[in-house]
Design a protein around this motif. Sequence first.
Motif, PDB file in Angstrom:
ATOM      1  N   ILE A   1       0.806  -1.224   0.000  1.00 20.41           N
ATOM      2  CA  ILE A   1       0.000   0.000   0.000  1.00 20.41           C
ATOM      3  C   ILE A   1       0.846   1.284   0.000  1.00 20.41           C
ATOM      4  N   PRO A   2       1.921   1.379   0.813  1.00 16.97           N
ATOM      5  CA  PRO A   2       2.754   2.588   0.730  1.00 16.97           C
ATOM      6  C   PRO A   2       3.270   2.842  -0.678  1.00 16.97           C
ATOM      7  N   VAL A   3       3.635   1.744  -1.370  1.00 16.02           N
ATOM      8  CA  VAL A   3       4.136   1.887  -2.738  1.00 16.02           C
ATOM      9  C   VAL A   3       3.049   2.462  -3.633  1.00 16.02           C
TER      10      VAL A   3
ATOM     11  N   LEU B   1      12.405   6.611   1.940  1.00 18.22           N
ATOM     12  CA  LEU B   1      12.998   5.291   1.766  1.00 18.22           C
ATOM     13  C   LEU B   1      12.773   4.385   2.966  1.00 18.22           C
ATOM     14  N   LEU B   2      12.486   4.980   4.136  1.00 12.53           N
ATOM     15  CA  LEU B   2      12.248   4.154   5.326  1.00 12.53           C
ATOM     16  C   LEU B   2      10.998   3.290   5.156  1.00 12.53           C
ATOM     17  N   PRO B   3       9.810   3.893   4.915  1.00 16.52           N
ATOM     18  CA  PRO B   3       8.644   3.017   4.708  1.00 16.52           C
ATOM     19  C   PRO B   3       8.774   2.135   3.478  1.00 16.52           C
ATOM     20  N   LEU B   4       9.403   2.661   2.422  1.00  9.95           N
ATOM     21  CA  LEU B   4       9.519   1.844   1.210  1.00  9.95           C
ATOM     22  C   LEU B   4      10.467   0.660   1.435  1.00  9.95           C
ATOM     23  N   GLY B   5      11.539   0.908   2.217  1.00 10.28           N
ATOM     24  CA  GLY B   5      12.452  -0.189   2.546  1.00 10.28           C
ATOM     25  C   GLY B   5      11.742  -1.251   3.359  1.00 10.28           C
ATOM     26  N   ILE B   6      10.937  -0.789   4.340  1.00 11.21           N
ATOM     27  CA  ILE B   6      10.192  -1.760   5.155  1.00 11.21           C
ATOM     28  C   ILE B   6       9.243  -2.536   4.265  1.00 11.21           C
TER      29      ILE B   6
ATOM     30  N   PHE C   1       9.526  -3.153   1.173  1.00  8.90           N
ATOM     31  CA  PHE C   1      10.299  -4.082   0.330  1.00  8.90           C
ATOM     32  C   PHE C   1      10.627  -5.361   1.096  1.00  8.90           C
ATOM     33  N   ILE C   2      11.107  -5.186   2.337  1.00  8.78           N
ATOM     34  CA  ILE C   2      11.488  -6.373   3.122  1.00  8.78           C
ATOM     35  C   ILE C   2      10.273  -7.245   3.401  1.00  8.78           C
ATOM     36  N   VAL C   3       9.161  -6.603   3.820  1.00  8.25           N
ATOM     37  CA  VAL C   3       7.960  -7.388   4.140  1.00  8.25           C
ATOM     38  C   VAL C   3       7.429  -8.063   2.881  1.00  8.25           C
ATOM     39  N   PHE C   4       7.433  -7.326   1.783  1.00  4.67           N
ATOM     40  CA  PHE C   4       6.898  -7.876   0.534  1.00  4.67           C
ATOM     41  C   PHE C   4       7.737  -9.054   0.052  1.00  4.67           C
ATOM     42  N   THR C   5       9.062  -8.872   0.056  1.00  5.47           N
ATOM     43  CA  THR C   5       9.933  -9.952  -0.419  1.00  5.47           C
ATOM     44  C   THR C   5       9.779 -11.193   0.442  1.00  5.47           C
ATOM     45  N   THR C   6       9.762 -10.991   1.763  1.00  5.78           N
ATOM     46  CA  THR C   6       9.643 -12.150   2.655  1.00  5.78           C
ATOM     47  C   THR C   6       8.297 -12.831   2.464  1.00  5.78           C
ATOM     48  N   SER C   7       7.251 -12.033   2.259  1.00  6.40           N
ATOM     49  CA  SER C   7       5.934 -12.636   2.060  1.00  6.40           C
ATOM     50  C   SER C   7       5.887 -13.402   0.747  1.00  6.40           C
ATOM     51  N   ILE C   8       6.607 -12.907  -0.268  1.00  2.51           N
ATOM     52  CA  ILE C   8       6.668 -13.645  -1.536  1.00  2.51           C
ATOM     53  C   ILE C   8       7.357 -14.985  -1.311  1.00  2.51           C
ATOM     54  N   PHE C   9       8.419 -14.972  -0.496  1.00  5.13           N
ATOM     55  CA  PHE C   9       9.077 -16.239  -0.146  1.00  5.13           C
ATOM     56  C   PHE C   9       8.066 -17.194   0.456  1.00  5.13           C
ATOM     57  N   ALA C  10       7.259 -16.677   1.395  1.00 14.23           N
ATOM     58  CA  ALA C  10       6.289 -17.539   2.078  1.00 14.23           C
ATOM     59  C   ALA C  10       5.203 -17.975   1.115  1.00 14.23           C
ATOM     60  N   GLU C  11       4.771 -17.074   0.225  1.00 10.62           N
ATOM     61  CA  GLU C  11       3.698 -17.406  -0.708  1.00 10.62           C
ATOM     62  C   GLU C  11       4.114 -18.503  -1.675  1.00 10.62           C
ATOM     63  N   THR C  12       5.390 -18.482  -2.083  1.00  7.95           N
ATOM     64  CA  THR C  12       5.840 -19.484  -3.046  1.00  7.95           C
ATOM     65  C   THR C  12       6.349 -20.734  -2.357  1.00  7.95           C
ATOM     66  N   ASN C  13       6.167 -20.826  -1.033  1.00  5.41           N
ATOM     67  CA  ASN C  13       6.627 -21.986  -0.270  1.00  5.41           C
ATOM     68  C   ASN C  13       8.115 -22.231  -0.466  1.00  5.41           C
ATOM     69  N   ARG C  14       8.882 -21.149  -0.477  1.00  8.47           N
ATOM     70  CA  ARG C  14      10.329 -21.323  -0.662  1.00  8.47           C
ATOM     71  C   ARG C  14      11.012 -21.477   0.678  1.00  8.47           C
ATOM     72  N   MET C  15      12.318 -21.662   0.643  1.00  6.80           N
ATOM     73  CA  MET C  15      13.015 -22.321   1.721  1.00  6.80           C
ATOM     74  C   MET C  15      12.754 -21.867   3.158  1.00  6.80           C
ATOM     75  N   PRO C  16      13.001 -20.618   3.546  1.00  6.08           N
ATOM     76  CA  PRO C  16      12.832 -20.445   4.990  1.00  6.08           C
ATOM     77  C   PRO C  16      11.406 -20.770   5.434  1.00  6.08           C
ATOM     78  N   PHE C  17      10.471 -20.814   4.490  1.00  4.96           N
ATOM     79  CA  PHE C  17       9.075 -21.084   4.828  1.00  4.96           C
ATOM     80  C   PHE C  17       8.552 -22.319   4.099  1.00  4.96           C
ATOM     81  N   ASP C  18       9.384 -23.306   3.849  1.00  4.52           N
ATOM     82  CA  ASP C  18       8.888 -24.433   3.054  1.00  4.52           C
ATOM     83  C   ASP C  18       8.334 -25.539   3.939  1.00  4.52           C
ATOM     84  N   LEU C  19       7.489 -25.150   4.889  1.00 11.02           N
ATOM     85  CA  LEU C  19       6.909 -26.135   5.787  1.00 11.02           C
ATOM     86  C   LEU C  19       5.996 -27.139   5.079  1.00 11.02           C
TER      87      LEU C  19
END
Lengths: 188, 425
Positions: free
Chosen positions: B183-185, B234-239, B241-259
């Motif tokens: 949403i900030p983006v 850049l502070l909110p956008l950086g945050i 970015f980090i949340v979005f990227t990590t959530s994409i990891f979780a959404e694609t069931n990739r490694m740190p979240f490949d439960l």
Amino acid sequence: MAVIKLKRPKLSWYEHLYLPAIIKGLLITFKHAVISVFGKATGSKELASSGLGVTMQYPEQKWDEHLPEYYRGIPALVTDEQGRERCVSCQLCEFICPPKAITIAPGELKSDDEWAKVEKAPKAFDIDMIRCIYCGMCEEVCPEQAIFLRQDYAMTGTTRAEMVNDKDRLYQLGGVREGLINKWNEVK
Amino acid sequence: MDWVPLIITGIKVFFFTFVVILPLIAYSTYAERRVCAIMQDRVGPNRVGIPLTLLGFKKDLSFFGLLQPLADGLKGLFKQDLTPGHVRKSFYWMAPALTAIPAFITVCVIPFGSNVNLFGHDVKLVIADIGAGPLFVFAIASLSVYGITLAGWSSNSKYPFFGGVRSCAQMISYEISLGLSIIPVLMVFGKLNLTDIVTHQSEKGWLLLPLWNEHGSIFSGDYWAHCGPQWLLLLPLGISFIVFTTSIFAETNRMPFDLPECETELVGGYHTEYSSMKFALFFMGEYAAMIVGSAVIVTIFFGGWSLGFGLDSALLQTGEGAWKWFAGFIHLGVFLAKTIGFIIFFIWVRWTVPRLRYDQLMKLGWVVFFELALFNIFIAALIIAAPHIGPLLTLFVGVPILLALAAIMYFITKSVESKHKVNIT
């Protein structure tokens, strides 16, 4: 038993962020990747690596000169310095062989043989290399020191019959071994 | 009826799915294996090539094992396709397709490049130029949870079922932070069309790297002229970015979240009962989702197809601001390069970060990322609103409200945490 209570370490705010630790980890794996691409991975020299990581790539490179003396490879029969078969077909190896890979047909030497009245020899001696587990028990149990595990390890065949070593092949593999047999050695 | 746009769309669909995405999937499995191998001081698959020795030549051509994905695909096709007797057949057959299809559909809104001028037609290098880009991606990509859940359920076996349930819960939890983090983006861009977002970034600087604008900002010049440090954004956008990227990891069931898939606890995971090409389809879906995920990240945060650093207008545009005829191809290459870079980052993270425990995963999703993404919206809103409402109101009303919000969220999360503390003595 004594119960030891462990406490989880208290993390500082910096450690609670996790991101620095993750970045540190990423740098470690990146360092590993760079080092292994340039063939400088830890232990690559001792393990004679192919230049990528620590892996030796098998058919092109072989470990043969690094094999230890006690390496257990293909079992084979040996003859002594007078050209006699050492094996007297006592069948101890056949009995002890855990996977029952050895089959011996005991027999006698030909009557015109110089040693005909002294020893016996196997008529047939087959080792099924599909069954052999390279445990070395045959070598250990043999009273005549007639069977030895050699340093060879690459034995391949396209049929089951090809993977059975018969007597001729076993002697061809084993060759001549000189020296006193332990049972005649009075010192031992 | 005018057939030309239809034919052009058909060609684009064919090109982007079969020429771009499918080979990219195949070679990302190869890259996964090679990259993980060199990170672990190994070699990886380097043998499969053209077996010239079979034809009487002296040496095989191995090409560093580059034909490995082809061999894997052939193996998948020719293996026995076993359907166990105890499964729910219709859902069992549907599930692999339901995982793979959404990932392929989401490709259609991703802008692969700017315009290409072919035979007098100005062709946009995006299949469907719709005004709801990221929302479309989220809506369709989240459908793939059905595939995984149905696979787990229809297998009629407990371990796949656990995998399916885990995946369902995980994807639903991370969808929230995925949606909120962006949403900030969207507030910064003010539009949802991904092509417009990329065009904006090529003119005003990438979202996370706004270096080549007159004021170092993605907003127009006079917006920040009287306000000072625009880098604050850049502070909110950086945050996000980090949340979005990590959530994409979780959404694609990739490694740190490949439960959902796990050899030690669940035999294999939701695909335990699958074999041959159905099994391969799950993996194709997973890798396609990863590729689309990295494409979305690149599009939103790293300028998509734009060359960046002001090179776009300097090299590829004619005097009047129109793209030169070859600009689209260069942009396509740039976009693919950035996406491949991100895929390699995905792989890199996979072989670095150890996986989370399931309760940690849920806590990260609901307690940390959800609150962070929510709070992030308010930060971004305050920073964007600051020039309009003046420094006085910002400092003495906006900032205290923000701090109060932060405190409330912190105490809520703390109270949630303390309730669930198990007392083991």
